[in-house]
Scaffold this motif. Sequence first.
Motif, PDB file in Angstrom:
ATOM      1  N   LEU A  82       0.920  -1.313  -0.010  1.00 14.43           N
ATOM      2  CA  LEU A  82      -0.072  -0.096   0.138  1.00 14.43           C
ATOM      3  C   LEU A  82       0.852   1.384  -0.011  1.00 14.43           C
ATOM      4  O   LEU A  82       1.734   1.350   0.702  1.00 14.43           O
ATOM      5  N   PRO A  83       0.782   1.947  -0.981  1.00 10.75           N
ATOM      6  CA  PRO A  83       1.648   3.370  -0.845  1.00 10.75           C
ATOM      7  C   PRO A  83       1.089   4.217   0.303  1.00 10.75           C
ATOM      8  O   PRO A  83      -0.145   3.927   0.718  1.00 10.75           O
ATOM      9  N   ASP A  84       1.946   4.886   0.997  1.00  9.00           N
ATOM     10  CA  ASP A  84       1.784   5.410   2.103  1.00  9.00           C
ATOM     11  C   ASP A  84       0.800   6.703   1.920  1.00  9.00           C
ATOM     12  O   ASP A  84       1.429   7.578   1.119  1.00  9.00           O
ATOM     13  N   PRO A  85      -0.290   6.760   2.325  1.00 10.26           N
ATOM     14  CA  PRO A  85      -1.168   7.944   2.130  1.00 10.26           C
ATOM     15  C   PRO A  85      -0.600   9.363   3.077  1.00 10.26           C
ATOM     16  O   PRO A  85      -1.168  10.232   2.750  1.00 10.26           O
ATOM     17  N   LEU A 116      -4.178   1.112   7.428  1.00  5.91           N
ATOM     18  CA  LEU A 116      -4.092   2.458   7.462  1.00  5.91           C
ATOM     19  C   LEU A 116      -3.363   2.933   8.974  1.00  5.91           C
ATOM     20  O   LEU A 116      -2.830   4.212   8.953  1.00  5.91           O
TER      21      LEU A 116
ATOM     22  N   ARG B  83       5.525  -2.458   4.638  1.00  5.60           N
ATOM     23  CA  ARG B  83       4.525  -1.745   4.387  1.00  5.60           C
ATOM     24  C   ARG B  83       3.181  -2.782   4.352  1.00  5.60           C
ATOM     25  O   ARG B  83       3.367  -4.023   3.913  1.00  5.60           O
ATOM     26  N   LYS B  86      -2.057  -3.732   0.349  1.00 10.21           N
ATOM     27  CA  LYS B  86      -2.943  -2.449  -0.418  1.00 10.21           C
ATOM     28  C   LYS B  86      -4.334  -2.975   0.241  1.00 10.21           C
ATOM     29  O   LYS B  86      -4.851  -4.025   0.539  1.00 10.21           O
ATOM     30  N   LYS B 120      -6.243  12.699   0.323  1.00 17.31           N
ATOM     31  CA  LYS B 120      -4.999  11.725   0.296  1.00 17.31           C
ATOM     32  C   LYS B 120      -5.217  10.163   0.044  1.00 17.31           C
ATOM     33  O   LYS B 120      -4.648   9.823  -0.911  1.00 17.31           O
ATOM     34  N   LEU B 121      -6.517   9.734   0.635  1.00 15.63           N
ATOM     35  CA  LEU B 121      -6.855   8.340   0.306  1.00 15.63           C
ATOM     36  C   LEU B 121      -7.184   8.021  -1.001  1.00 15.63           C
ATOM     37  O   LEU B 121      -6.843   7.244  -1.823  1.00 15.63           O
ATOM     38  N   THR B 124      -4.161   8.243  -3.324  1.00 13.53           N
ATOM     39  CA  THR B 124      -3.583   6.973  -3.120  1.00 13.53           C
ATOM     40  C   THR B 124      -4.217   5.540  -3.878  1.00 13.53           C
ATOM     41  O   THR B 124      -3.596   4.883  -4.456  1.00 13.53           O
ATOM     42  N   LEU B 125      -5.594   5.747  -3.863  1.00 12.32           N
ATOM     43  CA  LEU B 125      -6.209   4.554  -4.552  1.00 12.32           C
ATOM     44  C   LEU B 125      -6.823   4.601  -5.852  1.00 12.32           C
ATOM     45  O   LEU B 125      -7.241   3.909  -6.673  1.00 12.32           O
TER      46      LEU B 125
END
Lengths: 309, 322
Positions: A82-85, A116, B83, B86, B120-121, B124-125
């Motif tokens: 997941l890219p870091d928001p 998150l 990380r 997703k 932001k979300l 990202t999505l």
Amino acid sequence: MSKLERLLNLTAVLLDTARPLSAEQIRAKVHGYPPAGSAFHRAFERDKDDLRVLGIPLLVERVPATDPPQDGYRINADEYYLPDPALEPDELASLHLASIAVRVDGLADEEALWKLGGQDDVVNGEPLVASLPSNPILVPIFQAITNKRQLSFVYGDQKRQVDPWRLDFRRGRWYLSGFDHSRQAERSFRLDRVDGDVEMTGSVENEPTPSPGKASDRKGWELGESETIDVQLRVDKDLVETVSHQLGENKQRSEQPNPDGSVTFTVPVSNREAFRSFALGFLEHVEVVEPPEMRNDMIDWLTRFKENK
Amino acid sequence: MSRITAPDRLRRVLAIVPWIVANPGHSVVDVAARFGLTEKALLDDLAVVYMVGLPPYSPDALVEVVIDEDGCVSIDLAEFFSRPLKLTPGQGLALLAASDAFLSVPGVEEDGSLARALTKLGATLGVVNSENRSTLDVQLGDVEERVLVVLKEATADCTDVVLDYYSFGRDSMSTRRVSPWRVFSDSGAWYVHGWCNKAQGERVFRLDRIASIEPTSDRSEHQPSDEGTSTSIFHPRPDDPRIRLRLSSSVAWVVEAYPCETVEHLENGDVEVSMVITAEAWLFRLLLRLGPDCEILDASSLGDVSTGVAAAASKILDRYSV
């Protein structure tokens, strides 16, 4: 060794490898599998299913230099992480609050918030304020929009080929809007009227065109073929706010109320029947003032009921 | 604690480990609270993570979980879990839809922390199109901010409100004292469920039909019943009268707009429906709107419908001075 430990080792190995690994290589590398044979294959099949259900992008590729070709496995790291928001603590807390207050049936789950970063403080949630209906094709359509994939589905007994642009939730229903190739124009579709499944086909060909308003936002009396006329509607004091809301964004409100407290609205109308029907919904509490043709139409319409008695 | 499956624990671990990797040195108690776990459940998970690594599973290839004497935890040598995974499309949709919907509620700050989180979300999505507009928009229904705020405060404080309410079904305006229990949005409109002093019973009111509202400082005497969370808006009774109508295809929207007990599509596009009628004024109005596109097939359990419709029409015509 626990199954959790084996699944974690498997995920780590498959994320770490750049080349696809055969089942046999995986058995040899990953701790916790039974010896080669049917017990191993059953366990490995189950593990693959478990990873896929979580949404882990497990790739099946040919192991290089094998003859006959052999299936190999790896996790596509680009699709995994997941890219870091970069959410600030207050932003994360707001997401928490929102997800407690509004649910999409069958989709709410806490795992998304774990990913998150959990929650900083225990959120004293608002009680649930709305639960949005889901639909089996809702997530596939959302996926097609984000991945810019064309969709094909049956709607109104016809097969449609659509470049999906956006999802809207209006008046309790989900709508998809996009470019309909069979009509060569932008169209809106109600999800609950789509017949059967949607199928993702090629890539989208048309990007959204800037449009003045979304079709699903337009009022019935704005969706007509005839020339647009300005209609004046006088609304009794008690119903001013109610009617004002329902008239939507394109109306104008008289600056001063009338002496009796009523308010006159000016509304652009291109479908006269639809506007008459709307006005009748408020019985004698509203009055079509102008233009004379609309006023007379209303009087003729009502007189028929009176005489039909 | 209920039995939890290995895949469910995997979901949790794959989300928690990256957080600890990025945020070392928080106490086990705090981390457990952050993810809504008991301390024991978290320690059990960490005990497994400690055994995980890459072949040949030599100490330098195993994940290192350290809990120091102050009970603070950190994790090293876990690059592959640096990380989280997703969001699935369903998770992304649920989170974005909830945020977008909540943002449309009056009183929620339009450019506050939720709006920033959503931007932001969304980025990202990938939920932004080439015009830089969101490809998802959720509206819960129009509502006046003050009505919503007064009701929410009264609900939280357990106090009564006094409202002037327009009953659409009965076409009448009345003043009522109400103990509000719950405010919610359903099918594109806002409602409040509570105890109505005038009706001496539970009622559901539509917020956009509240003409005016005043808070009081009186404590509510009526608390929600066990079924107090019921949000069904329409409660027909078996002995309510019914009507059967034949609608031409141009007014078939009635089927979508109102609850019908039976719906039969005819070959020529007409629709035959049967509806429960709890308020005659509502029926007369519907018939006035539909006109010749609607034929009454059976209204035997109701009074003289056509006289009622004619009377309603006369009343409107009076307003037009005809």
